[in-house]
Motif scaffolding. Structure first.
Motif, mmCIF file in Angstrom:
data_model
loop_
_atom_site.group_PDB
_atom_site.id
_atom_site.type_symbol
_atom_site.label_atom_id
_atom_site.label_comp_id
_atom_site.label_asym_id
_atom_site.label_seq_id
_atom_site.Cartn_x
_atom_site.Cartn_y
_atom_site.Cartn_z
ATOM 1 N N VAL A 24 45.158 36.113 59.505
ATOM 2 C CA VAL A 24 44.796 35.531 60.793
ATOM 3 C C VAL A 24 43.275 35.543 60.920
ATOM 4 N N PHE A 25 42.706 34.405 61.316
ATOM 5 C CA PHE A 25 41.270 34.315 61.564
ATOM 6 C C PHE A 25 40.993 34.730 63.004
ATOM 7 N N VAL A 26 40.042 35.656 63.183
ATOM 8 C CA VAL A 26 39.727 36.182 64.505
ATOM 9 C C VAL A 26 38.228 36.072 64.765
ATOM 10 N N GLY A 27 37.867 35.607 65.945
ATOM 11 C CA GLY A 27 36.457 35.546 66.328
ATOM 12 C C GLY A 27 35.974 36.927 66.782
ATOM 13 N N ILE A 28 35.276 37.632 65.910
ATOM 14 C CA ILE A 28 34.727 38.951 66.232
ATOM 15 C C ILE A 28 33.372 38.781 66.932
ATOM 16 N N GLU A 29 32.568 37.890 66.391
ATOM 17 C CA GLU A 29 31.255 37.448 66.893
ATOM 18 C C GLU A 29 30.142 38.464 66.697
ATOM 19 N N THR A 30 30.151 39.584 67.423
ATOM 20 C CA THR A 30 28.986 40.474 67.395
ATOM 21 C C THR A 30 29.347 41.881 67.860
ATOM 22 N N PRO A 31 28.650 42.898 67.346
ATOM 23 C CA PRO A 31 28.868 44.259 67.835
ATOM 24 C C PRO A 31 28.117 44.539 69.133
ATOM 25 N N ASN A 32 27.246 43.620 69.550
ATOM 26 C CA ASN A 32 26.398 43.829 70.724
ATOM 27 C C ASN A 32 27.146 43.431 72.001
ATOM 28 N N GLU A 33 27.457 44.410 72.828
ATOM 29 C CA GLU A 33 28.241 44.159 74.048
ATOM 30 C C GLU A 33 27.526 43.202 75.000
ATOM 31 N N ASP A 34 26.204 43.308 75.084
ATOM 32 C CA ASP A 34 25.454 42.413 75.975
ATOM 33 C C ASP A 34 25.603 40.956 75.544
#
Length: 451
Positions: free
Chosen positions: A225-235
């Motif tokens: 499954v492809f998942v959009g993780i995007e970034t570790p930065n919460e802001d």
């Protein structure tokens, strides 16, 4: 056109040439349009590229935009009367339960490694950089159980016995219907035919919160499954309204999905206004710790019509058109971070995570997490598998610059995880391809932001 060269003879034969394209295929589409005009054949165009940028394609004879179920019948009716219009558009969201079966007999399936089916359209989330909600809306529309099984039947009867990609942008959006109706039906269908298809799809990270849904997906034959993780930065996640990823241990969520037997392929983005300079190191750590072998890392771009596009337009930060390829070091807006710093940091992320040492370490992390479900089915050893393995040993173990990490990975997997050896070698081959792509992109000059 990805599988078969298009000849002038093909074009001359046709009364009309129908072309559909995504934004990343703009250059190819424009070349095709030019060829058709030169040969005097009329063009009918639709799909995401033309729907979002229709005013840029005046040379196209007929633009059939938005979703074809609403606009194509009107064009065909007018064509039959002899006076088709230049443009057809509609804001209506069609009932996809009425969408007809694909005519698979028109396709030479021998030229494809994976077939594609669609179960739903739309996504309930509202990420500001994503044009899915612009094109397909936030209300998730689904096909019926019988309709979807009929599509599986059509592929099966055509002789297909390999991977099937469920192309939905968020397959797990309607979890209840999946769990109670669709997945049980797919499970029965697969079992009756000895699992002819391996399935893959796209979903959101909140899949990790539903253990029963993951169990059903794996039992139905899904393996990735492809998942959009995007970034570790919460802001940055808050900035782009990626609310499903906020206040969550992303690494733990990925691990949980992979523990259930679903390989996570991840999407990652750099270039948010809230990204600090430390984001490059953080992104590398996230990719490595998560064990996401196939990590698609790209630079943020603003597709037309998205909330991000509208905001950047108001801030007078938009530049040239988005290329549709967020890995080619191009951006269509002026970032807050120094552009050269951002692109060089992006290159650093790519060269690090796809260096042989880091890549093989990530595969090992994945193998520790991954617990696939044992099943019979399509995984029969064939001659081309053996030939591919021999060629991979030659390229990766003898001629490639990363041969020493390869042999270390080869031996350790064979000794410690012999059952994982086939998938490990597949990943090794993929890694060679990824390194080739990375070498291509890191050589792209940094464009001036004012260009």
């Amino acid at each position: 056109m990805n599988a078969t060269p298009l000849t002038d003879k093909d074009i001359r034969w046709a009364d009309y040439v129908f072309v559909s394209a995504m934004v990343v295929q703009r250059e190819s589409a424009m070349e095709l349009i030019g060829r058709c005009k030169k040969l005097g054949v009329k063009i009918v165009a639709g799909g995401p590229l033309f729907t979002s940028e229709y005013e840029k394609f005046e040379e196209v004879d007929h633009l059939v935009l938005n979703e074809a179920e609403t606009t194509l019948p009107a064009f065909i009716q007018d064509l039959g009367k002899g006076h088709p219009k230049h443009i057809y558009t509609s804001k209506e969201r069609p009932d996809i339960r009425k969408t007809p079966l694909p005519m698979w007999q028109l396709l030479d399936i021998r030229k494809y490694s994976t077939m594609s089916l669609q179960y739903s359209r739309g996504c309930p989330f509202d990420c500001d950089f994503c044009d899915i909600v612009v094109l397909n809306g936030r209300e998730v529309r689904t096909k019926s159980r019988d309709q979807f099984l009929a599509e599986l039947d059509a592929l099966y009867n055509r002789g297909w016995r390999a991977g099937v990609f469920i192309v939905d942008d968020n397959f797990v959006a309607n979890k209840r219907k999946l769990s109670e109706e669709i997945l049980p039906a797919i499970i029965d269908w697969q079992k009756e035919r000895d699992y002819p298809f391996s399935l893959s799809t796209q979903g959101s990270i909140d899949l990790a919160d539903d253990e029963e849904l993951m169990r059903l997906m794996v039992t139905a034959g899904f393996d990735s499954v492809f998942v959009g993780i995007e970034t570790p930065n919460e802001d940055s996640l808050a900035e782009c309204n990626k609310r499903q990823n906020i206040n969550r241990d992303l690494v733990a969520s990925v691990k949980k999905i992979q523990n259930h037997g679903l390989q996570v392929q991840g999407g990652f983005i750099l270039g948010f206004d809230s990204d600090p300079v430390s984001v490059f190191k953080s992104q590398i750590n996230l990719v490595q710790k998560s064990g996401i072998v196939v990590a698609m890392v790209g630079l943020l771009n603003a597709p037309r019509g998205t909330k991000l596009y509208q905001r950047l337009k108001k801030e007078d930060r938009l530049l040239e058109n988005v290329s549709g390829d967020n890995t080619d070091c191009s951006m269509n807006f002026v970032p807050k971070m120094d552009r050269e710093t951002l692109i060089n940091g992006y290159r650093q992320v790519l060269t690090t995570i796809y260096s042989p040492k880091q890549y093989y370490m990530r595969v090992k992390t994945f193998l520790k997490q991954y617990k696939p479900k044992k099943r019979r089915g399509i995984s029969h050893l064939q001659f081309w598998h053996i030939w591919a393995f021999i060629r991979s040993v030659w390229f990766l173990g003898i001629t490639d610059r990363g041969r020493w990490p390869y042999w270390g990975f080869f031996v350790s997997t064979l000794l410690r995880r012999p059952r994982s050896f086939p998938i490990s070698m597949t990943f090794a081959i993929h890694g060679f391809h990824f390194r080739t792509v990375v070498r291509k992109y890191i050589g792209v000059p940094v464009k001036d932001a004012s260009a």
